[in-house]
Scaffold this motif. Structure first.
Motif, PDB file in Angstrom:
ATOM      1  N   SER A 183       6.175   3.041  -8.689  1.00  0.00           N
ATOM      2  CA  SER A 183       5.582   3.244  -7.353  1.00  0.00           C
ATOM      3  C   SER A 183       5.975   2.196  -6.324  1.00  0.00           C
ATOM      4  O   SER A 183       5.232   1.963  -5.366  1.00  0.00           O
ATOM      5  CB  SER A 183       4.052   3.298  -7.460  1.00  0.00           C
ATOM      6  N   MET A 184       7.114   1.566  -6.477  1.00  0.00           N
ATOM      7  CA  MET A 184       7.575   0.608  -5.480  1.00  0.00           C
ATOM      8  C   MET A 184       7.741   1.307  -4.123  1.00  0.00           C
ATOM      9  O   MET A 184       8.388   2.340  -4.032  1.00  0.00           O
ATOM     10  CB  MET A 184       8.911   0.000  -5.908  1.00  0.00           C
ATOM     11  N   GLY A 185       7.165   0.747  -3.079  1.00  0.00           N
ATOM     12  CA  GLY A 185       7.282   1.313  -1.739  1.00  0.00           C
ATOM     13  C   GLY A 185       6.352   2.476  -1.455  1.00  0.00           C
ATOM     14  O   GLY A 185       6.410   3.062  -0.371  1.00  0.00           O
ATOM     15  N   LEU A 186       5.476   2.799  -2.399  1.00  0.00           N
ATOM     16  CA  LEU A 186       4.561   3.925  -2.218  1.00  0.00           C
ATOM     17  C   LEU A 186       3.653   3.732  -1.006  1.00  0.00           C
ATOM     18  O   LEU A 186       3.346   4.696  -0.293  1.00  0.00           O
ATOM     19  CB  LEU A 186       3.714   4.111  -3.483  1.00  0.00           C
ATOM     20  N   GLU A 187       3.221   2.489  -0.767  1.00  0.00           N
ATOM     21  CA  GLU A 187       2.278   2.247   0.325  1.00  0.00           C
ATOM     22  C   GLU A 187       2.849   2.658   1.674  1.00  0.00           C
ATOM     23  O   GLU A 187       2.129   3.188   2.535  1.00  0.00           O
ATOM     24  CB  GLU A 187       1.861   0.768   0.363  1.00  0.00           C
ATOM     25  N   LEU A 188       4.154   2.471   1.872  1.00  0.00           N
ATOM     26  CA  LEU A 188       4.770   2.840   3.145  1.00  0.00           C
ATOM     27  C   LEU A 188       4.829   4.357   3.309  1.00  0.00           C
ATOM     28  O   LEU A 188       4.638   4.881   4.407  1.00  0.00           O
ATOM     29  CB  LEU A 188       6.174   2.240   3.239  1.00  0.00           C
ATOM     30  N   ALA A 189       5.099   5.065   2.213  1.00  0.00           N
ATOM     31  CA  ALA A 189       5.127   6.524   2.276  1.00  0.00           C
ATOM     32  C   ALA A 189       3.745   7.086   2.592  1.00  0.00           C
ATOM     33  O   ALA A 189       3.607   8.031   3.381  1.00  0.00           O
ATOM     34  CB  ALA A 189       5.638   7.094   0.950  1.00  0.00           C
ATOM     35  N   VAL A 190       2.706   6.499   2.006  1.00  0.00           N
ATOM     36  CA  VAL A 190       1.338   6.960   2.246  1.00  0.00           C
ATOM     37  C   VAL A 190       0.937   6.700   3.698  1.00  0.00           C
ATOM     38  O   VAL A 190       0.378   7.578   4.370  1.00  0.00           O
ATOM     39  CB  VAL A 190       0.354   6.261   1.287  1.00  0.00           C
ATOM     40  N   ILE A 191       1.218   5.498   4.187  1.00  0.00           N
ATOM     41  CA  ILE A 191       0.879   5.163   5.577  1.00  0.00           C
ATOM     42  C   ILE A 191       1.663   6.056   6.542  1.00  0.00           C
ATOM     43  O   ILE A 191       1.128   6.525   7.547  1.00  0.00           O
ATOM     44  CB  ILE A 191       1.150   3.671   5.857  1.00  0.00           C
ATOM     45  N   SER A 192       2.943   6.313   6.227  1.00  0.00           N
ATOM     46  CA  SER A 192       3.758   7.191   7.071  1.00  0.00           C
ATOM     47  C   SER A 192       3.143   8.577   7.174  1.00  0.00           C
ATOM     48  O   SER A 192       3.064   9.155   8.265  1.00  0.00           O
ATOM     49  CB  SER A 192       5.180   7.308   6.493  1.00  0.00           C
ATOM     50  N   ALA A 193       2.704   9.119   6.035  1.00  0.00           N
ATOM     51  CA  ALA A 193       2.098  10.453   6.034  1.00  0.00           C
ATOM     52  C   ALA A 193       0.829  10.485   6.870  1.00  0.00           C
ATOM     53  O   ALA A 193       0.583  11.441   7.609  1.00  0.00           O
ATOM     54  CB  ALA A 193       1.796  10.888   4.597  1.00  0.00           C
ATOM     55  N   CYS A 194       0.018   9.418   6.773  1.00  0.00           N
ATOM     56  CA  CYS A 194      -1.233   9.370   7.541  1.00  0.00           C
ATOM     57  C   CYS A 194      -0.966   9.275   9.038  1.00  0.00           C
ATOM     58  O   CYS A 194      -1.573  10.001   9.836  1.00  0.00           O
ATOM     59  CB  CYS A 194      -2.083   8.170   7.080  1.00  0.00           C
ATOM     60  N   VAL A 195      -0.057   8.379   9.413  1.00  0.00           N
ATOM     61  CA  VAL A 195       0.243   8.202  10.837  1.00  0.00           C
ATOM     62  C   VAL A 195       0.915   9.452  11.396  1.00  0.00           C
ATOM     63  O   VAL A 195       0.613   9.882  12.512  1.00  0.00           O
ATOM     64  CB  VAL A 195       1.122   6.956  11.053  1.00  0.00           C
TER      65      VAL A 195
END
Length: 336
Positions: A259-271
């Motif tokens: 899950s490296m970099g998962l946090e950016l994908a999640v934030i991108s989807a929310c924004v």
């Protein structure tokens, strides 16, 4: 489900004026109609121009591919609506998976292993909330630090290597299916329903949005802002823990490198789905569409065999466009 809007910091708490004469579901549809239109156009274009995209097998695969991002996005929405951010979710996913694998293999009990992984995630989330609420540390910095030491805990717990799961029943968590959909997909759907209701139909959700719009005014109105932050971050940790356990079940092991970099994908989807980085604005419908857009783009690149390094460029461009879109919306709200 209604788009909520609260005044910026320093102003009074006020809900966005409703569209008079329209039922709530229709108002929500109008508020997110632009994003929904983009998704529909994208989906039709992919279905027409990419062979194999619209097949039943690929649609099931698409749903499964977005379960990790989609599940965690439901609580990241709450964190962002609160005016905070959590960069530690990817590390929590890895840590929870490792803990679940170690505990399951050691105890021989799937239930104890699952509980251990979920509690590990919840503990990290509650700790993040406590640090942010109690000491007033910027959540970006606090969760950045947490991202590092929780990933370190995952490596320490696993002794630096993937942990193989020796209890076959554990694999059923990731493969069990109902009506053609696996448990991870049903978990994502349940999270969208639960947190959609929580955001739109409860005092808790209204308090989250009010705090994100104006924390001082919310506190003066009687909201326990510190406790609210601990609860929201705790929920983020619990959901990330559940996602980590399900991921470990699908992989058949607990991997500290996952899950490296998962946090950016999640934030991108929310924004991309309309959640304001400044807090106070969020819709569960928008987040769902944002997740689907991200998933469709990723799926299409996979079908077209786009090299991995070009996929990084595309994901980075989506994140940049999402942030620019958020900034444009903030400017428009300020002028209104």
């Amino acid at each position: 489900m209604t788009t909520h809007k609260f005044a910026g910091r320093g102003g009074s708490v006020a809900a966005a004026p409703p569209r008079r004469g329209l039922p709530k579901p229709l108002r929500t549809l109008l508020d997110t109609s632009g994003l929904i239109a983009i998704f529909v156009i994208l989906f039709v274009a992919l279905a027409v121009f990419i062979p194999g995209f619209l097949t039943g097998r690929n649609m099931v695969g698409l749903l499964l591919s977005i379960t990790l991002i989609g599940t965690i996005a439901t609580t990241m929405m709450m964190v962002l609506a609160l005016g905070e951010v959590d960069l530690s979710v990817a590390s929590i996913v890895a840590f929870a998976g490792v803990v679940a694998a170690v505990v399951t293999s050691t105890s021989g009990s799937v239930a104890i292993g699952v509980l251990g992984g979920v509690l590990a995630g919840g503990a990290v989330g509650a700790f993040n909330g406590f640090v942010v609420a109690k000491f007033g540390i910027n959540s970006l910095i606090a969760t950045l630090a947490s991202m590092e030491f929780v990933r370190g805990l995952a490596y320490i717990t696993s002794r630096g290597d993937a942990v193989m799961i020796t209890v076959p029943e554990f694999f059923d968590l990731g493969s069990a299916a109902f009506l053609g959909l696996t448990l991870p997909v049903w978990t994502m759907i349940a999270c969208f329903v639960i947190f959609g209701v929580l955001l739109n139909m409860t005092a808790f959700g209204r308090n989250v949005l009010a705090t994100g719009g104006n924390a001082e005014a919310a506190a003066l109105a009687g909201v326990n802002v510190r406790r609210l932050k601990v609860i929201v971050f705790g929920l983020q940790g619990v959901v990330a823990g559940i996602a980590g356990v399900l991921l470990a079940s699908r992989m058949g092991l607990g991997d500290p490198n996952t899950s490296m970099g998962l946090e950016l994908a999640v934030i991108s989807a929310c924004v991309l789905g309309g959640v304001a980085l400044s807090g106070g604005v969020a819709t569960i419908t928008g987040v769902l569409v944002g997740v689907l857009i991200m998933g469709c783009v990723q799926n299409a690149m996979g079908l077209l065999n786009v090299p991995t390094f070009y996929q990084y460029l595309v994901r980075g461009a989506i994140l940049l466009l999402a942030v620019m879109f958020d900034r444009w919306k903030q400017t428009r709200r300020q002028r209104a």
